[in-house]
Design a protein around this motif. Sequence first.
Motif, PDB file in Angstrom:
ATOM      1  N   THR A 425      -2.708 -14.917  12.648  1.00  0.00           N
ATOM      2  CA  THR A 425      -1.803 -15.333  11.586  1.00  0.00           C
ATOM      3  C   THR A 425      -2.359 -14.831  10.263  1.00  0.00           C
ATOM      4  OG1 THR A 425      -1.268 -17.317  12.852  1.00  0.00           O
ATOM      5  CG2 THR A 425      -0.632 -17.292  10.522  1.00  0.00           C
ATOM      6  N   PRO A 426      -1.591 -14.064   9.484  1.00  0.00           N
ATOM      7  CA  PRO A 426      -2.110 -13.540   8.219  1.00  0.00           C
ATOM      8  C   PRO A 426      -2.470 -14.661   7.253  1.00  0.00           C
ATOM      9  CG  PRO A 426      -0.038 -12.478   8.827  1.00  0.00           C
ATOM     10  CD  PRO A 426      -0.208 -13.656   9.730  1.00  0.00           C
ATOM     11  N   ALA A 427      -3.267 -14.323   6.258  1.00  0.00           N
ATOM     12  CA  ALA A 427      -3.626 -15.294   5.226  1.00  0.00           C
ATOM     13  C   ALA A 427      -2.361 -15.828   4.563  1.00  0.00           C
ATOM     14  CB  ALA A 427      -4.535 -14.650   4.186  1.00  0.00           C
ATOM     15  N   THR A 428      -2.335 -17.129   4.325  1.00  0.00           N
ATOM     16  CA  THR A 428      -1.172 -17.763   3.714  1.00  0.00           C
ATOM     17  C   THR A 428      -0.795 -17.071   2.411  1.00  0.00           C
ATOM     18  OG1 THR A 428      -1.773 -19.877   4.704  1.00  0.00           O
ATOM     19  CG2 THR A 428      -0.262 -19.947   2.831  1.00  0.00           C
ATOM     20  N   ASN A 429       0.482 -16.764   2.305  1.00  0.00           N
ATOM     21  CA  ASN A 429       1.080 -16.136   1.115  1.00  0.00           C
ATOM     22  C   ASN A 429       0.638 -14.692   0.888  1.00  0.00           C
ATOM     23  OD1 ASN A 429       2.696 -18.341   0.469  1.00  0.00           O
ATOM     24  ND2 ASN A 429       1.072 -19.310  -0.730  1.00  0.00           N
ATOM     25  N   SER A 430      -0.037 -14.086   1.867  1.00  0.00           N
ATOM     26  CA  SER A 430      -0.242 -12.643   1.799  1.00  0.00           C
ATOM     27  C   SER A 430       1.107 -11.966   2.010  1.00  0.00           C
ATOM     28  CB  SER A 430      -1.229 -12.195   2.878  1.00  0.00           C
ATOM     29  OG  SER A 430      -0.695 -12.458   4.172  1.00  0.00           O
ATOM     30  N   PRO A 431       1.258 -10.694   1.617  1.00  0.00           N
ATOM     31  CA  PRO A 431       2.557 -10.034   1.792  1.00  0.00           C
ATOM     32  C   PRO A 431       3.092 -10.102   3.226  1.00  0.00           C
ATOM     33  CG  PRO A 431       1.218  -8.740   0.311  1.00  0.00           C
ATOM     34  CD  PRO A 431       0.330  -9.851   0.831  1.00  0.00           C
ATOM     35  N   THR A 432       2.228  -9.895   4.217  1.00  0.00           N
ATOM     36  CA  THR A 432       2.700  -9.913   5.608  1.00  0.00           C
ATOM     37  C   THR A 432       3.091 -11.318   6.040  1.00  0.00           C
ATOM     38  OG1 THR A 432       1.383  -7.960   6.139  1.00  0.00           O
ATOM     39  CG2 THR A 432       2.081  -9.332   7.983  1.00  0.00           C
ATOM     40  N   TYR A 433       2.342 -12.301   5.616  1.00  0.00           N
ATOM     41  CA  TYR A 433       2.705 -13.696   5.883  1.00  0.00           C
ATOM     42  C   TYR A 433       4.084 -13.989   5.308  1.00  0.00           C
ATOM     43  CZ  TYR A 433       2.272 -18.842   5.660  1.00  0.00           C
ATOM     44  OH  TYR A 433       2.470 -20.197   5.789  1.00  0.00           O
ATOM     45  N   LEU A 434       4.342 -13.556   4.097  1.00  0.00           N
ATOM     46  CA  LEU A 434       5.633 -13.816   3.461  1.00  0.00           C
ATOM     47  C   LEU A 434       6.764 -13.063   4.163  1.00  0.00           C
ATOM     48  CD1 LEU A 434       4.560 -13.788  -0.291  1.00  0.00           C
ATOM     49  CD2 LEU A 434       5.114 -15.785   1.127  1.00  0.00           C
ATOM     50  N   ALA A 435       6.466 -11.897   4.731  1.00  0.00           N
ATOM     51  CA  ALA A 435       7.488 -11.178   5.506  1.00  0.00           C
ATOM     52  C   ALA A 435       7.900 -11.993   6.719  1.00  0.00           C
ATOM     53  CB  ALA A 435       6.959  -9.811   5.933  1.00  0.00           C
ATOM     54  N   MET A 436       6.942 -12.658   7.345  1.00  0.00           N
ATOM     55  CA  MET A 436       7.251 -13.526   8.475  1.00  0.00           C
ATOM     56  C   MET A 436       8.076 -14.723   8.011  1.00  0.00           C
ATOM     57  SD  MET A 436       3.390 -13.189  10.027  1.00  0.00           S
ATOM     58  CE  MET A 436       3.525 -14.246  11.454  1.00  0.00           C
TER      59      MET A 436
END
Length: 728
Positions: A425-436
């Motif tokens: 799971t990407p770091a919270t609020n990283s760009p990839t996390y936000l894409a999810m």
Amino acid sequence: MAHLRRQRRRINLERLEDRWAPAVLSVDPTGNLHAIDPRIYGVAFASTSQLGDLAAPTNRYGGNTTSTYNWQLNADNRGSDWYFQSLPYGSATPGAEVDSFIQSTKSGAADPLITIPTMGWVATLGPNRGRLSSYSISKYGGQTGNDWQWFPDAGNGIQAGTNTPITWNTPSDALVSVNEQFQAAWVNHLRSTWGTAAAGGVKTFILDNEPSIWHETHRSANPVGASMSQIRDKLRDYSAAIKAVEPGAYVMGPEEFGWSGYFLSGKDIQYGNQTGNWGSLPDKTANGGADYLPWVLQQLKASDLATGRRTLDAFTVHYYPQGGEFGNDVSQSMQLLRNRSTRALWDPAYVNESWIGSAGPEGGIVRLIPRLRQWADSYYLPGTDVGITEYNWGAEGHMNGATAQADIYGIFGREDLDLANRWTTPATNSPTYLAMKMFRNYDGAGHGFGDVGGQAIVENTDQVSAFVSRRSSDGALTVMVINKNLYNSGNPSATTPVTLNLNHFTATGTAQHWQLAAVNANNQTVASITQQANVAITGNSLTFNAKMQSVNLFVIAPAVQPAPTAAVTIDTGAAQRSRVGSVTLTFSERVTLGRDAIRVTRTGPGGLTGSVPVTIDTSASTATQTIARLTFGGGFVSGGSLIDGRYSLNVDGRLVLDTEGRAMAGDLVSGFHRLFGDADGNATVDNGDFLAFRLAFLSTQTAFDADGDGQVTTSDFLAFRLRFLVTI
């Protein structure tokens, strides 16, 4: 040379202009109509807060170390990940580490996916729960690396001086041999702790992790690559042990690591690496030249049909792009490769741009999701779920990774994948996390991309991709537009003009626009989701300028009009249930029927139960109504009719759309029965039915023609007599 430099500059400018060219997209919610399984949005090792924020459906407990988890000691061996050490978790309580994972997962409203070791060796510990080394330097001599900081005696298993693997070690130095009954006891512990699968306990079990490279990741216990037959037996035996304890278990496997591991067993991979001879592989040769996973599936199919017990509920593998995408490289060339390489998931024309393209089978064309579906249906049991339970396209902290992840989610839904779990799971609020989050909870209020997929036609998916779905909760059309075109500091204000044409959907006058993009275009590592001004819909089209490297979601409310309805006719519409050769659905208007929109199930009593194969004929439809005639197949049909029993007809209202994109207001569920001889349809064969049969004797009345030979004769009377005074 000056001319050559000018020509090169001209080519680069043309490429840049091409990336900024306008994009024209066409979406149709009635095309490729199918349900999107929410399990494709799964993650791994997410925290409770992340699970809630991402509305993630599943959380996977997996990876290399899970192959050696000893639930009784609450410890595992780290294998090649960390000097082959067996290490304890903080608690000595059996199963505590996984129980804690399950608790945090359930607190986040997600389902835990638990890996069950099948390798045959799990961690053991020293006195006072002390750590142990599989390659003790004091025992096996100097090695080329060791855990100098925390446990200097733990070596890396490579002999100093010769630089060769240590193969004379004793596995029991840090491991203990176990079998499927040891793991069945763990499943029983999980059942006792969390309840049965049917009652909300742990349901999903994964059969180990990447077995064809155990000889690398866990070579202290398995120095010899696993063969096809060994993996077949482990899958079969451990699945049976799990289901004996938990009949409601959903079992997934074989969890192979990647492209080579789909076609070659561990035994052959090891042989090829050691000898350089990839043309004559011993395990492949011993099994008639068959590819590894297809062979295993065929073998499991044969045993499952013989025993009546299903080994795999889902056929699952891992996949990572092989051109360097899985990493933090965000050079221009790597970003463009990352944009293209998601096509390996589906595109039958995409030749992989890594070593797979030149050295792999199938001409380097992966088309992973269709391949998994084809293998499951052809070699195993048709309709088996398929999944990708480990994948990652890298660049988590950059908008290029975000657009790749958004593209992957869209592809998973469009290509009808059943389940997937990102690693991790990407770091919270990283760009990839936000894409999810754009797909699951873009507004923080639980709204997301729809659950009923449609068709989006896109000119160039390497530059701009798009995905469309309907949201069954409110009928909204959701369109995800992903601008992969790279930001260029030399032209910071550039955008990609996008025209979005809507087909077969009558909309309100505006569309909500939600956007994921960099907060500052010069820094693509910090991003946010923001709601933009609504976009006007004119003539069923909308236009907007998409920021470079952005993910854009449009939410379009439907016009409020009556939804389609359906009426059910059993056989010819007569009261009799002596023969049920067809069922007809008459819809109130012209509709499109999605995949699996209509299901018929035999529920009993006795005999064969489950999903009935259905053929749908809409040739009798009119200009204003769709008329769908259902006929049946498989072992559920005898003499041109369904066999005796009770049946359920289910129409998934989400998957029935009219020409303006409206779905049925709800599902249609209709029960019916078939009982030979039941002339009046009262579910009992009695004297009234006998009189009707006697009148039909020696006629061609199909309702009493049990054997389907065209005439009611003595053989049909014998069938009637067997059912006399029977109630269903």
